[in-house]
Design an enzyme around this catalytic site. Structure first.
Site, PDB file in Angstrom:
ATOM      1  CB  THR A 155      -1.643  -5.547 -15.178  1.00 33.84           C
ATOM      2  OG1 THR A 155      -0.417  -6.267 -15.276  1.00 33.84           O
ATOM      3  CG2 THR A 155      -2.084  -5.095 -16.573  1.00 33.84           C
ATOM      4  CG  HIS A 156      -1.348  -7.883 -11.348  1.00 35.27           C
ATOM      5  ND1 HIS A 156      -2.333  -8.688 -10.810  1.00 35.27           N
ATOM      6  CD2 HIS A 156      -1.239  -8.242 -12.652  1.00 35.27           C
ATOM      7  CE1 HIS A 156      -2.789  -9.511 -11.756  1.00 35.27           C
ATOM      8  NE2 HIS A 156      -2.143  -9.249 -12.886  1.00 35.27           N
ATOM      9  CB  SER A 277       3.227  18.493   7.570  1.00 31.96           C
ATOM     10  OG  SER A 277       3.567  18.195   8.902  1.00 31.96           O
ATOM     11  CE  LYS A 283       5.239  13.988   5.174  1.00 30.86           C
ATOM     12  NZ  LYS A 283       4.076  13.215   5.055  1.00 30.86           N
ATOM     13  CD  GLU A 290      -3.827  12.013   1.512  1.00 32.79           C
ATOM     14  OE1 GLU A 290      -4.168  12.520   2.598  1.00 32.79           O
ATOM     15  OE2 GLU A 290      -2.639  11.824   1.195  1.00 32.79           O
TER      16      GLU A 290
END
Ligand code: ARG
Length: 463
Positions: A155-156, A277, A283, A290
């Protein structure tokens, strides 16, 4: 510039005006639906004695031929026509002669486009539904496999209590299951046929709207001809539903991105579903997640655009409504694409079980259970909360977890603690004992998973 009107005009339409007005570049997307609607209309006209059987046959063959040729590529839809309706009628007349000119009897492009849009959306609701179904199948497979894959629940975005992968994914299962139910609500509500409403005020021909509706798989005809040609509620409802689907996908994407980060490493994306990348050789990026998160904005945009377009339109049809198409087509294609890609990405994920479990063990996700232990020994929960808070502080100072704190330290803070506290705060026990309906304990989870399997079996997609 081929158009269906011009008799009362003395000068030709300006080219810019013509282009601004034309919709063929995008409404050709529903040529199949336009022809399907025309076929039903023609059968109804013949049944009512408005067309002869011979005319019916020639028009039918002509329309079927056009559909076949567009499908095969033999016939190109060109921008020489204003819209798909003009295109079909013009080609039909070219191919079968005067009978083609009778196709539009008792019909306006206003009720025709309303019908096409409904047929298209109805088909696409089924297509989106089947993509969601596919995603649910991927989810339930992970739920079956993740029954005892322990991980922190948050949570949070702070570790809260341990859960399992099955439980976490089960939450998404519920969201997408609700999305399917919303889609079927929309489908049911919109399933009345607008054809036969004419431009706005019906027609003087003795049309049988009930028959047309039946031929096209509608539950009946719409009840008000002005509403029929100007209603786009079903478009808005669909865009609202797709926005919710995208919101769910976007939250899920965000989690995958976090879990895939170097710091978390809960999951590894399949090479086929990640990108590299151009400069940093190390990467492996979660671009699919995304993009899904990013494309959510487009679908919300379509909803807001369409609401705004509709808000000032006086009854009945106004050309503003032509704007519904590009927005809706794009939103549908975006949502379908995202669902497909996301399901593939999820299907090929690798979970790092050790990292997830280790993470669940750290971060005091068992603190509530330590407090519950005291409650079971007669200490009021509020006091137990305070006692465990002190123990957590002690652990933090020594950089250890509650499992590693010596019993003497437990007893020093509260004498009610005994040797069995270690069993009580073991991460597995913390999860396994949570057995209320809907909770992560594997035995409770099994019940819900079985129900979800039954749901999938009983509710297959329409196509
Ligand atoms: N292309 C138009 C649309 O998408 C079709 C209806 C045209 N009707 C008219 N009265 N101009 O809305």
């Amino acid at each position: 510039m081929a158009q269906l009107w011009g008799g009362r005009f003395t000068t030709k339409t300006d080219r810019l005006v013509y282009n601004f007005n034309a919709s063929i570049s995008f409404d050709q997307k529903f040529y199949e639906q336009d022809i399907r609607g025309s076929l039903a209309h023609v059968h109804m006209l013949a049944r009512q004695g408005i067309l002869t059987a011979d005319e019916e046959q020639r028009i039918t063959e002509g329309l079927e031929g056009i559909a076949r040729d567009v499908r095969s590529g033999a016939l190109q839809i060109t921008s020489e026509y204003e819209d798909i309706h003009s295109f079909v009628e013009a080609v039909l007349t070219e191919r079968i002669g005067d009978a083609g000119k009778k196709l539009h009897t008792g019909r306006s492009r206003n009720d025709q486009v309303a019908l096409d849009m409904k047929l298209y959306i109805r088909d696409e609701i089924d297509a989106v539904d089947s993509e969601i179904f596919n995603l649910l199948q991927v989810l339930i497979r992970w739920m079956d496999e993740g029954l005892t894959m322990y991980m922190p629940g948050f949570t949070h975005l702070q570790k809260a209590q341990p859960v399992t992968l099955a439980h976490h994914f089960g939450a998404y299962f519920e969201m997408f299951r609700r999305d399917r139910s919303r889609l079927s609500d929309i489908r049911r509500r919109m399933n009345l046929c607008p054809l036969g409403s004419g431009a706005l005020a019906g027609t003087t021909y003795p049309l049988d709207r009930f028959y047309t509706a039946e031929l096209l798989g509608f539950d009946g005809p719409t009840r008000n001809s002005m509403d029929s040609v100007s209603d786009r509620d079903y478009v808005l409802e669909l865009l609202g539903c797709l926005s919710t689907v995208m919101m769910h996908l976007s939250r899920f994407s965000e989690e995958i991105i976090i879990w895939n980060s170097n710091e978390y490493r809960f999951v590894e994306l399949d090479d086929g579903y990640s990108t590299g990348s151009s400069i940093m050789p190390q990467k492996k990026n979660p671009d699919i997640a995304e993009l899904v998160r990013g494309k959510t904005g487009r679908v919300y945009g379509a909803l807001v655009s369409m609401l705004t377009t509709m808000k000032g339109i006086p009854l009945a049809y106004d050309k503003d409504m032509q704007e519904d198409k590009e927005l809706t087509f794009d939103a549908i294609d975006t949502a379908k694409g995202c669902l497909r890609l996301f399901a593939g990405m999820l299907d090929t994920l690798t979970f790092n079980r050790e990292r997830m479990e280790e993470s669940a063990r750290r971060g005091f996700t068992n603190a509530t259970d330590a407090a519950d232990y005291l409650v079971n020994h007669g200490i009021p929960f509020r006091d137990a909360h305070g006692i465990v808070g002190k123990l957590v502080l002690l652990c933090l100072e020594r950089n250890i977890s509650l499992d590693e704190l010596p019993l003497d330290d437990y007893k020093a803070v509260c004498p009610a603690f005994d040797e069995d506290i270690y069993q009580a705060v073991s991460m597995e026990a913390c999860v396994d004992r949570r057995l209320t309906y809907g909770a992560p304990g594997p035995e409770a989870m099994k019940v819900v998973i079985a129900e979800n399997h039954a749901y999938l079996e009983e509710n297959p997609p329409k196509r």
